[in-house]
Design an enzyme around this catalytic site. Structure first.
Site, mmCIF file in Angstrom:
data_model
loop_
_atom_site.group_PDB
_atom_site.id
_atom_site.type_symbol
_atom_site.label_atom_id
_atom_site.label_comp_id
_atom_site.label_asym_id
_atom_site.label_seq_id
_atom_site.Cartn_x
_atom_site.Cartn_y
_atom_site.Cartn_z
ATOM 1 N N GLY A 1 1.333 6.683 -3.343
ATOM 2 C CA GLY A 1 0.622 5.462 -3.701
ATOM 3 C C GLY A 1 -0.658 5.793 -4.435
ATOM 4 O O GLY A 1 -1.428 6.644 -3.996
ATOM 5 N N GLY B 1 -2.864 3.209 -5.546
ATOM 6 C CA GLY B 1 -3.514 1.916 -5.682
ATOM 7 C C GLY B 1 -4.890 2.001 -5.066
ATOM 8 O O GLY B 1 -5.609 2.978 -5.262
ATOM 9 N N GLY B 2 -5.238 0.984 -4.304
ATOM 10 C CA GLY B 2 -6.581 0.886 -3.738
ATOM 11 C C GLY B 2 -7.000 2.125 -2.977
ATOM 12 O O GLY B 2 -8.078 2.676 -3.215
ATOM 13 N N GLY C 1 -5.125 4.981 -2.768
ATOM 14 C CA GLY C 1 -4.659 6.169 -3.477
ATOM 15 C C GLY C 1 -5.675 6.722 -4.458
ATOM 16 O O GLY C 1 -5.908 7.934 -4.492
ATOM 17 N N ASP D 1 3.759 6.681 -7.524
ATOM 18 C CA ASP D 1 3.518 5.241 -7.434
ATOM 19 C C ASP D 1 4.480 4.553 -8.388
ATOM 20 O O ASP D 1 4.758 5.045 -9.473
ATOM 21 C CB ASP D 1 2.077 4.894 -7.811
ATOM 22 C CG ASP D 1 1.675 3.506 -7.306
ATOM 23 O OD1 ASP D 1 0.720 3.423 -6.526
ATOM 24 O OD2 ASP D 1 2.331 2.520 -7.683
ATOM 25 N N ARG E 1 -11.460 -2.800 -7.946
ATOM 26 C CA ARG E 1 -11.673 -1.809 -6.895
ATOM 27 C C ARG E 1 -10.923 -0.502 -7.131
ATOM 28 O O ARG E 1 -11.256 0.511 -6.534
ATOM 29 C CB ARG E 1 -11.251 -2.389 -5.548
ATOM 30 C CG ARG E 1 -9.766 -2.641 -5.466
ATOM 31 C CD ARG E 1 -9.381 -3.329 -4.186
ATOM 32 N NE ARG E 1 -7.929 -3.451 -4.142
ATOM 33 C CZ ARG E 1 -7.233 -4.260 -4.919
ATOM 34 N NH1 ARG E 1 -7.852 -5.017 -5.817
ATOM 35 N NH2 ARG E 1 -5.919 -4.312 -4.848
ATOM 36 N N ARG F 1 5.862 2.759 4.249
ATOM 37 C CA ARG F 1 5.200 3.688 5.168
ATOM 38 C C ARG F 1 6.198 4.214 6.195
ATOM 39 O O ARG F 1 6.170 5.391 6.560
ATOM 40 C CB ARG F 1 4.022 2.997 5.859
ATOM 41 C CG ARG F 1 2.871 2.764 4.881
ATOM 42 C CD ARG F 1 1.905 1.736 5.391
ATOM 43 N NE ARG F 1 1.006 2.268 6.415
ATOM 44 C CZ ARG F 1 0.120 1.514 7.053
ATOM 45 N NH1 ARG F 1 0.030 0.227 6.787
ATOM 46 N NH2 ARG F 1 -0.667 2.043 7.958
ATOM 47 N N CYS G 1 6.900 -30.421 13.282
ATOM 48 C CA CYS G 1 6.201 -31.705 13.379
ATOM 49 C C CYS G 1 4.738 -31.571 12.971
ATOM 50 O O CYS G 1 4.132 -32.512 12.488
ATOM 51 C CB CYS G 1 6.353 -32.316 14.772
ATOM 52 S SG CYS G 1 5.357 -31.533 16.017
ATOM 53 N N CYS H 1 11.523 9.122 15.843
ATOM 54 C CA CYS H 1 11.256 10.516 16.181
ATOM 55 C C CYS H 1 11.788 10.895 17.559
ATOM 56 O O CYS H 1 11.842 12.058 17.891
ATOM 57 C CB CYS H 1 9.759 10.821 16.071
ATOM 58 S SG CYS H 1 8.744 10.078 17.347
#
Lengths: 159, 727
Positions: B29, B31-32, B34, B53, B64, B127, B179, B499
């Site tokens: 990854g 992104g933010g 990574g 990615d 960011r 993940r 409802c 695991c």
């Protein structure tokens, strides 16, 4: 059923799905009711290119014993194949399929199918299993070839 | 060259530094989190990095994900991240992969070539996938996630510590009673959900809209039943409607519903759609049906709003469009247009205009198939207008376009600072693991046989994670005023299906629940299996993925509609154990099925996983078990056996050139036995740490800001796409 055999066959199935020689197929038999039988596979091998057998697709079944892979599967051509080393029942006579000869547990469906494909064009005259093909192969190779060609025509690949 | 690394060599020591230089790290990854990790890694001397990615850069990332600039929009995240990170430290070797980590090329073999894997992913599915790959490849995984101000890092080392799946992941989905949506909203979100349903009814698949049925809400009738059955609960029980009255109410209810459905169905068609007037009149009809007639009718119902604190007010089109606004205008002078709360008239105009445009020549083609999309401004305008109008009727505060977008799209805004903190912590943990790898060759210490009990784990042989901590980032200071809180790593859960030698228990009504439900909702939806194969005894009942012939796929599909009990090979019933394997991963587990009938009201899923199998806490001392239960939402650590203190000092360095997050000091005890009486105290539901000079770790994170102030502070606008989940 034998858990070990099942695990081994599950793994073989997985590996086969990931990668197998082109033109072959091998998979557990499917039943009418939507179940499958991991201990009984339906397989097919294509005739090798540049051999008499080219252009045919030959179907067979693999019946795995409970103690697989200690013992080899029983392999039968369906329908019976015209070949010196195939018994009239369709059962293949090949050393790697014989527990007392060359079978060993590290051999997989993949090895067996490749071995059988090889056997098609390399019959072993020392292990005759079917009278007519054996006779023709050993006495009249021309007639044998003509007969194999018919066999190839009778087993077209699935389109 | 030496100058670049002099400080690192001094603080890490020559040996450890050499290791940092040479080890192979995978970052999943970019992104933010990574990009932060990547920056940290290259600045801390890591010399051999690969990143994966699948995404491309979006405008909304720029606030960011500071390695990206507007010129990069549309380009591959991993490749741009590599390029820019190399400018920070041209000495590093970075390989970028543009692709989904779930692809086969990133399988166990790929993972095996790394020393450490760092997760910087924004979804649980991926993940879980990386976790399982790391388990199979026996590689330490340092995971992290953030959610707004909250965040955490966690270390998963094979059979030494809990893996990502040891703690069941609860789905964070919000559900509302029908409802509440249809009749008794009391929060903006209820009206927004309703508006989305109205959108579906008018422009999408109307049959799927919960507003489409004309049957009265069952729960209204039920509520009445309960009321009359319990005289003590209601002193005015005499007022409880008789069954005839209920019947009457129900008929009325039905009538209202039909009116709405009719109004919606009165949509002009053909050439009529081209006449602006006709379409506006239609919008107006729908408006009156839902905001005026429906409410007016409901007020007449006996059970309608009886006892409600605030009775709703019907709103006619006439009224709404003439009202110069009393309540909203001026309330928010200034500010961004989209963040302003619109007046009633503006909402009304927006409602009509959006209906006109949605039925206009460009959109009309997909009538019946339209789907609300928060990023489709037109659909958002419709939903904002409709929900605000309904809010007005029910005396609920209205929301701006911006807020509505967030609520309707379930957006949690990502915050750059939180990302930076967890990424810094991950880098520190990576260095700790490296230090441990040096002392403890992997082959000897860790990856014990699965049967090894937790006691063995604690015994003699040193563990890879002896110095590792999981760290939680909180929004409010916890305990003694720290925002970061470190905890020990919980041991593996032997019942974990990833695991451990797990047996997943599935409780379900096997006569109703279908085989397809098992595949889609349980295995894929809940347990994160990508390509399940399902074996029942020696029968393969299902498989998907590569290597299947078309007829095989059909064959397996044919099993899907069957109820579990009617499955071939004897059916899946009480006590049946099925074997599940993921074709895309090295994962196998068994599912033990229990027959149980669920009430759709109580459990809309109609199944429970692991419901009857208590989550085992191996070796957990009683004290640690107790305190875990009261823990706040941010903690999923189920048996925090010991806490340490982490002191985070954010300071501005002198060297305005570089952005660094490095451990200046890492002091930590060796892993002590847990029964030392160390006990944590509860303070407002959070754990307070205990100082213990032996057990304390002081981590100093120094952060030197870029001269250009590249780091965005996260809670501003522009960012709406990234929801980073913590578990």
């Amino acid at each position: 059923m034998a858990d070990f055999a099942k695990r081994r066959l599950t793994e073989e199935r997985k590996q086969w799905r990931k990668d197998h020689p082109p033109g072959f197929y091998a998979r557990p038999k499917r039943n009418e009711d939507g179940s499958t039988n991991l201990m009984f596979w339906e397989c097919a091998i294509p005739g090798k290119a540049d051999t008499l057998w080219e252009g045919g697709l030959f179907h067979m079944t693999f019946a795995f014993p409970e103690d697989y892979p200690s013992s080899p599967p029983k392999v039968q051509f369906v329908p019976v194949l015209f070949h010196p080393n195939v018994y009239p029942s369709g059962t293949v006579c090949l050393s790697i399929l014989n527990a007392d000869e060359d079978w060993n547990p590290s051999l997989t469906v993949r090895h067996l199918l490749l071995g059988i494909q090889d056997l098609l064009d390399n019959p072993n005259p020392d292990s005759p299993a079917q009278a007519e093909p054996y006779k023709l192969f050993t006495t009249d190779l021309e007639a044998y070839r003509a007969r194999v060609k018919i066999e190839v025509r009778n087993n077209p690949p699935i389109s | 060259m030496t100058a670049r690394y002099a400080h690192l060599e001094r603080s890490l020591g020559a040996d450890l530094f050499a290791q940092v230089r040479s080890c192979k790290v995978l970052v999943v990854g970019s992104g933010g989190i990574g990009v932060e990790i990547l920056k940290n890694l290259v600045m801390s001397g890591f010399g051999d990095i690969e990143i994966v990615d699948l995404d491309t850069i979006d405008v909304s990332n720029l606030n960011r994900q500071f390695l990206f600039r507007s010129k990069h929009v549309g380009m591959s995240k991993s490749e741009v991240a590599r390029e820019v990170a190399l400018q920070f430290n041209p000495d590093a070797k970075i390989v970028a992969h543009h692709g989904n980590v779930k692809e086969e090329r990133f399988g166990v073999q790929f993972i095996s070539k790394f020393d450490i894997v760092l997760n910087a992913l924004d979804n649980v599915g991926a993940r879980q996938h990386v976790n399982r790959l790391c388990l199979a490849a026996k590689k330490p995984l340092i995971d992290a996630g953030t959610q707004g101000y909250l965040g955490q890092t966690n270390i998963h080392v094979g059979r030494e510590t809990a893996c990502f799946d040891c703690e069941p992941k609860t789905e964070n989905k919000r559900t509302f009673a029908i409802c509440t949506i249809r009749s008794t909203p009391d929060k903006p979100v209820h009206c927004i959900v309703w508006a989305k349903e109205l959108f579906k009814l008018m422009f999408g698949n109307a049959e799927e809209s919960m507003l489409s049925g004309t049957e009265p809400d069952e729960d209204i009738a039920d509520a009445n039943k309960e009321e009359s059955a319990d005289p003590d609960a209601n002193a005015t029980n005499a007022d409880a409607p008789s069954s005839a009255e209920i019947k009457e109410d129900q008929n009325k209810e039905k009538e209202i519903r039909s009116q709405i459905v009719e109004a919606v169905a009165s949509r002009p068609s053909g050439d009529e759609l081209d006449k602006d007037e006709t379409v506006r009149a239609y919008a107006r009809r729908v408006f009156d049906a839902v905001f005026d007639h429906e409410i007016r009718f409901k007020l007449q119902l006996r059970n309608g709003y009886k006892g409600a604190n605030k009775r709703p007010t019907p709103l006619t089109f006439e009224e709404a469009s003439s009202k110069a606004d009393e309540d909203a205008s001026g309330q928010q002078a200034g500010g961004l247009k989209d963040q302003r709360i619109m007046s009633l008239k503006e909402c009304t105009d927006m409602f009509v205009d959006s209906v006109v445009t949605l039925l206009g020549p460009e959109r009309r083609g997909s009538l019946g198939d339209m789907v609300f999309d928060k990023d489709d401004a037109l659909t958002l305008r419709f939903v904002t207008a409709a929900s605000n109008l309904r809010c007005h009727c029910f005396n609920i505060e209205r929301k701006s376009l911006w807020d509505t977008k967030g609520i309707a799209g379930n957006i949690i805004h990502a915050i750059a600072t939180t990302n930076a903190i967890v990424a810094g912590l991950q880098t520190l943990e990576a260095i700790k693991i490296l230090a441990a790898l040096k002392r403890v060759p992997v082959a000897n210490a860790t990856w014990r046989a699965p049967s090894a009990s937790a006691e063995d784990t604690d015994a003699a042989s040193p563990a890879l994670t002896a110095n590792s901590t999981a760290v939680w980032v909180a929004r409010e200071p916890v305990g003694r005023g720290y925002l970061l809180q470190a905890t020990g790593l919980p041991p593996p859960n032997p019942k974990c299906f990833s695991c451990g030698n797990a047996l997943v228990t599935l409780s379900v009504d096997t006569s109703k629940f279908t085989f397809g439900d098992l595949i889609d909702r349980v295995l894929k939806g809940r347990l994160g299996v990508n390509l399940p194969s399902i074996m029942l005894d020696a029968s393969e009942l299902y498989a998907e993925g590569d290597g299947l012939d078309e007829d095989e796929v059909e064959f397996f599909e044919a099993n899907k509609p069957k109820a579990l009990a009617d499955c071939p090979a004897g059916g899946i019933k009480e006590g049946t154990i099925v074997d599940v394997e993921d074709f895309s991963q090295d994962m196998k587990f068994k599912v033990l099925v229990h027959q149980k009938v669920y009430d759709a009201e109580e459990n809309p899923d109609l199944f429970e996983v692991g419901g009857e199998e208590p989550v085992a806490k191996p070796d957990a001392k009683e004290d640690s078990e107790e305190k875990a239960s009261a823990d706040k939402a941010e903690s999923s650590s189920d048996a925090p056996v010991r806490t340490q203190e982490v002191e985070a000092i954010m300071s501005t360095g002198k060297d305005g050139e570089e952005l660094v997050a490095v451990a200046s000091t890492v002091v930590s005890s060796s892993k002590r036995p847990r029964e030392d009486g160390e006990k944590d105290h509860e303070s407002e539901g959070s754990k307070r740490s205990k100082t213990d000079d032996e057990g304390a770790a002081a981590v100093v994170v120094s952060e030197i800001d870029l001269a250009g102030g590249a780091k965005a502070s996260g809670d501003d606008d522009g960012d709406d796409d990234d929801v980073i989940c913590i578990d």
